[in-house]
Design a protein around this motif. Sequence first.
Motif, PDB file in Angstrom:
ATOM      1  N   GLU A  90       0.815  -1.214   0.000  1.00  0.00           N
ATOM      2  CA  GLU A  90       0.000   0.000   0.000  1.00  0.00           C
ATOM      3  C   GLU A  90       0.849   1.265   0.000  1.00  0.00           C
ATOM      4  N   LEU A  91       0.326   2.304  -0.652  1.00  0.00           N
ATOM      5  CA  LEU A  91       0.949   3.617  -0.591  1.00  0.00           C
ATOM      6  C   LEU A  91       0.800   4.206   0.810  1.00  0.00           C
ATOM      7  N   LEU A  92       1.669   5.150   1.126  1.00  0.00           N
ATOM      8  CA  LEU A  92       1.586   5.837   2.407  1.00  0.00           C
ATOM      9  C   LEU A  92       0.259   6.560   2.536  1.00  0.00           C
ATOM     10  N   ASP A  93      -0.227   6.615   3.761  1.00  0.00           N
ATOM     11  CA  ASP A  93      -1.457   7.346   4.043  1.00  0.00           C
ATOM     12  C   ASP A  93      -1.304   8.812   3.626  1.00  0.00           C
ATOM     13  N   THR A  94      -2.384   9.381   3.155  1.00  0.00           N
ATOM     14  CA  THR A  94      -2.538  10.764   2.659  1.00  0.00           C
ATOM     15  C   THR A  94      -2.076  10.941   1.222  1.00  0.00           C
ATOM     16  N   LEU A  95      -1.465   9.918   0.608  1.00  0.00           N
ATOM     17  CA  LEU A  95      -1.188   9.985  -0.827  1.00  0.00           C
ATOM     18  C   LEU A  95      -2.451   9.585  -1.592  1.00  0.00           C
ATOM     19  N   PRO A  96      -2.573   9.999  -2.854  1.00  0.00           N
ATOM     20  CA  PRO A  96      -3.739   9.578  -3.636  1.00  0.00           C
ATOM     21  C   PRO A  96      -3.760   8.067  -3.841  1.00  0.00           C
ATOM     22  N   ALA A  97      -4.937   7.551  -4.153  1.00  0.00           N
ATOM     23  CA  ALA A  97      -5.027   6.165  -4.619  1.00  0.00           C
ATOM     24  C   ALA A  97      -4.360   6.067  -5.986  1.00  0.00           C
ATOM     25  N   PRO A  98      -3.823   4.902  -6.344  1.00  0.00           N
ATOM     26  CA  PRO A  98      -3.128   4.803  -7.630  1.00  0.00           C
ATOM     27  C   PRO A  98      -3.922   5.337  -8.817  1.00  0.00           C
ATOM     28  N   LEU A  99      -5.198   5.029  -8.902  1.00  0.00           N
ATOM     29  CA  LEU A  99      -5.967   5.469 -10.066  1.00  0.00           C
ATOM     30  C   LEU A  99      -6.341   6.945 -10.009  1.00  0.00           C
ATOM     31  N   ALA A 100      -6.016   7.622  -8.914  1.00  0.00           N
ATOM     32  CA  ALA A 100      -6.217   9.064  -8.842  1.00  0.00           C
ATOM     33  C   ALA A 100      -5.038   9.840  -9.420  1.00  0.00           C
ATOM     34  N   TYR A 101      -3.927   9.160  -9.671  1.00  0.00           N
ATOM     35  CA  TYR A 101      -2.791   9.794 -10.345  1.00  0.00           C
ATOM     36  C   TYR A 101      -3.106   9.951 -11.834  1.00  0.00           C
ATOM     37  N   ASP A 102      -2.406  10.868 -12.475  1.00  0.00           N
ATOM     38  CA  ASP A 102      -2.579  11.027 -13.920  1.00  0.00           C
ATOM     39  C   ASP A 102      -1.973   9.874 -14.706  1.00  0.00           C
ATOM     40  N   TYR A 103      -0.928   9.254 -14.149  1.00  0.00           N
ATOM     41  CA  TYR A 103      -0.297   8.088 -14.781  1.00  0.00           C
ATOM     42  C   TYR A 103       0.348   7.283 -13.668  1.00  0.00           C
ATOM     43  N   PHE A 104       0.224   5.957 -13.751  1.00  0.00           N
ATOM     44  CA  PHE A 104       0.748   5.117 -12.669  1.00  0.00           C
ATOM     45  C   PHE A 104       1.398   3.869 -13.262  1.00  0.00           C
ATOM     46  N   VAL A 105       2.502   3.456 -12.637  1.00  0.00           N
ATOM     47  CA  VAL A 105       3.279   2.304 -13.082  1.00  0.00           C
ATOM     48  C   VAL A 105       3.364   1.284 -11.942  1.00  0.00           C
ATOM     49  N   TRP A 106       3.106   0.010 -12.280  1.00  0.00           N
ATOM     50  CA  TRP A 106       3.384  -1.094 -11.375  1.00  0.00           C
ATOM     51  C   TRP A 106       4.637  -1.805 -11.862  1.00  0.00           C
ATOM     52  N   LYS A 107       5.614  -1.981 -10.986  1.00  0.00           N
ATOM     53  CA  LYS A 107       6.950  -2.437 -11.365  1.00  0.00           C
ATOM     54  C   LYS A 107       7.212  -3.854 -10.869  1.00  0.00           C
ATOM     55  N   GLY A 108       7.946  -4.625 -11.693  1.00  0.00           N
ATOM     56  CA  GLY A 108       8.440  -5.912 -11.235  1.00  0.00           C
ATOM     57  C   GLY A 108       7.361  -6.947 -11.003  1.00  0.00           C
ATOM     58  N   VAL A 109       6.317  -6.935 -11.826  1.00  0.00           N
ATOM     59  CA  VAL A 109       5.210  -7.869 -11.641  1.00  0.00           C
ATOM     60  C   VAL A 109       5.628  -9.300 -11.972  1.00  0.00           C
ATOM     61  N   GLU A 110       6.425  -9.481 -13.015  1.00  0.00           N
ATOM     62  CA  GLU A 110       6.894 -10.818 -13.366  1.00  0.00           C
ATOM     63  C   GLU A 110       7.946 -11.288 -12.361  1.00  0.00           C
ATOM     64  N   PRO A 111       7.969 -12.580 -12.044  1.00  0.00           N
ATOM     65  CA  PRO A 111       8.869 -13.052 -10.983  1.00  0.00           C
ATOM     66  C   PRO A 111      10.353 -12.989 -11.309  1.00  0.00           C
ATOM     67  N   ASP A 112      10.697 -12.786 -12.591  1.00  0.00           N
ATOM     68  CA  ASP A 112      12.119 -12.675 -12.930  1.00  0.00           C
ATOM     69  C   ASP A 112      12.542 -11.229 -13.184  1.00  0.00           C
ATOM     70  N   LEU A 113      11.686 -10.269 -12.839  1.00  0.00           N
ATOM     71  CA  LEU A 113      12.001  -8.858 -13.055  1.00  0.00           C
ATOM     72  C   LEU A 113      12.145  -8.136 -11.720  1.00  0.00           C
ATOM     73  N   HIS A 114      13.221  -7.385 -11.571  1.00  0.00           N
ATOM     74  CA  HIS A 114      13.353  -6.485 -10.425  1.00  0.00           C
ATOM     75  C   HIS A 114      13.981  -5.179 -10.902  1.00  0.00           C
ATOM     76  N   PRO A 115      13.203  -4.376 -11.639  1.00  0.00           N
ATOM     77  CA  PRO A 115      13.738  -3.084 -12.087  1.00  0.00           C
ATOM     78  C   PRO A 115      13.778  -2.100 -10.924  1.00  0.00           C
ATOM     79  N   TYR A 116      14.644  -1.118 -11.030  1.00  0.00           N
ATOM     80  CA  TYR A 116      14.695  -0.047 -10.041  1.00  0.00           C
ATOM     81  C   TYR A 116      13.977   1.197 -10.566  1.00  0.00           C
ATOM     82  N   GLY A 117      14.302   1.610 -11.758  1.00  0.00           N
ATOM     83  CA  GLY A 117      13.640   2.766 -12.322  1.00  0.00           C
ATOM     84  C   GLY A 117      12.220   2.466 -12.749  1.00  0.00           C
ATOM     85  N   ALA A 118      11.400   3.516 -12.793  1.00  0.00           N
ATOM     86  CA  ALA A 118       9.993   3.376 -13.159  1.00  0.00           C
ATOM     87  C   ALA A 118       9.742   3.587 -14.643  1.00  0.00           C
ATOM     88  N   CYS A 119      10.773   3.871 -15.415  1.00  0.00           N
ATOM     89  CA  CYS A 119      10.579   4.167 -16.833  1.00  0.00           C
ATOM     90  C   CYS A 119      10.735   2.945 -17.723  1.00  0.00           C
TER      91      CYS A 119
END
Length: 213
Positions: A90-119
């Motif tokens: 979960e995001l920290l309290d008082t931050l928007p919900a993910p879908l309230a952002y203009d653009y949102f990225v979920w990172k490292g969903v596949e089990p062989d991926l561990h990216p650091y950057g969000a791009c």
Amino acid sequence: MKIASFDIDAQKGFTPLCPDELPVPEGHLIAGALNHLASFAELRLGSKDAHSPQAAWVVQTQAEMLQPLELANADLTWVSHCVPGTPGFELLDTLPAPLAYDYFVWKGVEPDLHPYGACYHDLADTRSTGVIEYLRQQQVDTVLVGGLALDYCVKTTALQLRRAGFRVGVYLPACRAIADHTAAQACEQMRSEGVELYDSAAQLAAAVPQKEA
């Protein structure tokens, strides 16, 4: 000048709220600074780690972390963290919900991926998450960055954005680092590549025009 802000992985799994994951010291204290940073921006972007508990890089104890791996897109071992459905995701309290952002990225969903950057989804920066394309389509030229942790995901995202041609500023009060020495190295590298660092709200305000209410 069109400005976007970018909240990088401001999740409870990277704070003392979840001590068995990757508790960055004082990581739970940055939400207010991230919200302040967003007040300078016309668009607000965010990202989250979204990892499998069976990921290829998972180890059982923190003593086993940071060991090199011979995987194409996961270079170090880490304890399990930020698993969907758990408090650490979960995001920290008082931050928007993910879908309230203009653009949102979920990172490292596949089990062989561990990216650091969000791009990018991969460590070679070839598989775009769409962030750079979105910012260009929106005619953004400045991106203000904060989040967790400064010395890994914030640094990597800031450098990715800078290499893509954006003006990039990192608001240090909206970041925390895993360790002081790696934070210093990250700041030195970011400065050397043209990323601006703002140590205070006053420095941020002096460098970036605040958007009209």
